[in-house]
Design a protein around this motif. Structure first.
Motif, PDB file in Angstrom:
ATOM      1  N   GLN A   3      -1.314 -17.154  12.696  1.00  0.00           N
ATOM      2  CA  GLN A   3      -2.544 -17.866  13.033  1.00  0.00           C
ATOM      3  C   GLN A   3      -2.466 -18.401  14.458  1.00  0.00           C
ATOM      4  OE1 GLN A   3      -3.174 -20.834   9.945  1.00  0.00           O
ATOM      5  NE2 GLN A   3      -4.499 -19.405   8.856  1.00  0.00           N
ATOM      6  N   VAL A   4      -3.608 -18.391  15.113  1.00  0.00           N
ATOM      7  CA  VAL A   4      -3.728 -18.863  16.494  1.00  0.00           C
ATOM      8  C   VAL A   4      -4.913 -19.803  16.566  1.00  0.00           C
ATOM      9  CG1 VAL A   4      -4.172 -18.171  18.872  1.00  0.00           C
ATOM     10  CG2 VAL A   4      -2.725 -16.743  17.408  1.00  0.00           C
ATOM     11  N   VAL A   5      -4.709 -20.977  17.135  1.00  0.00           N
ATOM     12  CA  VAL A   5      -5.782 -21.968  17.227  1.00  0.00           C
ATOM     13  C   VAL A   5      -5.845 -22.513  18.643  1.00  0.00           C
ATOM     14  CG1 VAL A   5      -6.688 -24.137  16.379  1.00  0.00           C
ATOM     15  CG2 VAL A   5      -5.506 -22.599  14.809  1.00  0.00           C
ATOM     16  N   GLU A   6      -7.002 -22.344  19.269  1.00  0.00           N
ATOM     17  CA  GLU A   6      -7.205 -22.870  20.620  1.00  0.00           C
ATOM     18  C   GLU A   6      -7.845 -24.254  20.561  1.00  0.00           C
ATOM     19  OE1 GLU A   6      -8.460 -18.415  20.692  1.00  0.00           O
ATOM     20  OE2 GLU A   6      -8.774 -20.182  19.423  1.00  0.00           O
ATOM     21  N   GLU A  23      -2.049 -23.100  19.868  1.00  0.00           N
ATOM     22  CA  GLU A  23      -0.999 -23.355  18.883  1.00  0.00           C
ATOM     23  C   GLU A  23      -0.920 -22.194  17.901  1.00  0.00           C
ATOM     24  OE1 GLU A  23      -2.089 -28.091  18.831  1.00  0.00           O
ATOM     25  OE2 GLU A  23      -1.072 -27.233  17.104  1.00  0.00           O
ATOM     26  N   THR A  24       0.289 -21.774  17.598  1.00  0.00           N
ATOM     27  CA  THR A  24       0.465 -20.665  16.683  1.00  0.00           C
ATOM     28  C   THR A  24       1.307 -21.076  15.489  1.00  0.00           C
ATOM     29  OG1 THR A  24       2.503 -19.758  17.612  1.00  0.00           O
ATOM     30  CG2 THR A  24       0.438 -19.102  18.661  1.00  0.00           C
ATOM     31  N   LYS A  75       7.753 -25.256  20.625  1.00  0.00           N
ATOM     32  CA  LYS A  75       6.518 -25.807  20.072  1.00  0.00           C
ATOM     33  C   LYS A  75       5.567 -24.721  19.585  1.00  0.00           C
ATOM     34  CE  LYS A  75       6.643 -29.998  22.912  1.00  0.00           C
ATOM     35  NZ  LYS A  75       5.944 -30.833  23.924  1.00  0.00           N
ATOM     36  N   ASN A  76       5.980 -23.460  19.736  1.00  0.00           N
ATOM     37  CA  ASN A  76       5.115 -22.336  19.329  1.00  0.00           C
ATOM     38  C   ASN A  76       3.726 -22.439  19.958  1.00  0.00           C
ATOM     39  OD1 ASN A  76       7.176 -21.363  17.662  1.00  0.00           O
ATOM     40  ND2 ASN A  76       6.447 -22.573  15.916  1.00  0.00           N
ATOM     41  N   THR A  77       3.689 -22.876  21.182  1.00  0.00           N
ATOM     42  CA  THR A  77       2.427 -23.177  21.841  1.00  0.00           C
ATOM     43  C   THR A  77       2.408 -22.601  23.255  1.00  0.00           C
ATOM     44  OG1 THR A  77       2.163 -25.221  20.578  1.00  0.00           O
ATOM     45  CG2 THR A  77       0.878 -25.028  22.594  1.00  0.00           C
TER      46      THR A  77
END
Length: 115
Positions: A3-6, A23-24, A75-77
């Motif tokens: 999942q990817v969230v901007e 963020e992933t 942070k997977n970001t």
């Protein structure tokens, strides 16, 4: 499932700055190539910047010197720091994680630059 969230979009005056976050979860971020793209109203989606797993970066000519892409594997970001924004930067900005040809897209965050 990755999942990817901007986040981080908004309204800013020309000449201003914004920092977008991506963020992933659910994917091996450290091996992903992270990219930012944008789609202006009525136009196709354009590539903006990429940061590879080894940290190498590339930018579209239109944003070179104004935008900076970065990442933190702990942070997977990933981020897109945008400076000296112009009205023509107005668009929905999308983040994508690419791993071995598999692309994971976010839903986008809106950036509006007023003149």
């Amino acid at each position: 499932q990755g999942q990817v969230v901007e986040s981080g979009g908004g309204l800013v005056q020309a000449g201003g700055s914004l920092r977008l976050s991506c963020e992933t979860s659910g994917l091996i971020f450290r091996i992903a190539s992270m990219g930012w793209y944008r789609r202006a109203p009525g136009k196709q989606r354009d590539w903006v910047a990429t940061i590879r797993s080894d940290g190498r970066t590339n930018y579209a000519d239109s944003v070179e010197g104004r935008f900076t892409i970065s990442r933190d594997n702990d942070k997977n970001t990933a981020w897109l720091q945008m400076h000296t924004l112009k009205p023509e930067d107005t668009a929905t900005y999308y983040c994508a994680a690419s791993i071995f040809g598999q692309n994971y897209w976010g839903r986008g965050t809106q950036v509006t630059v007023s003149s």
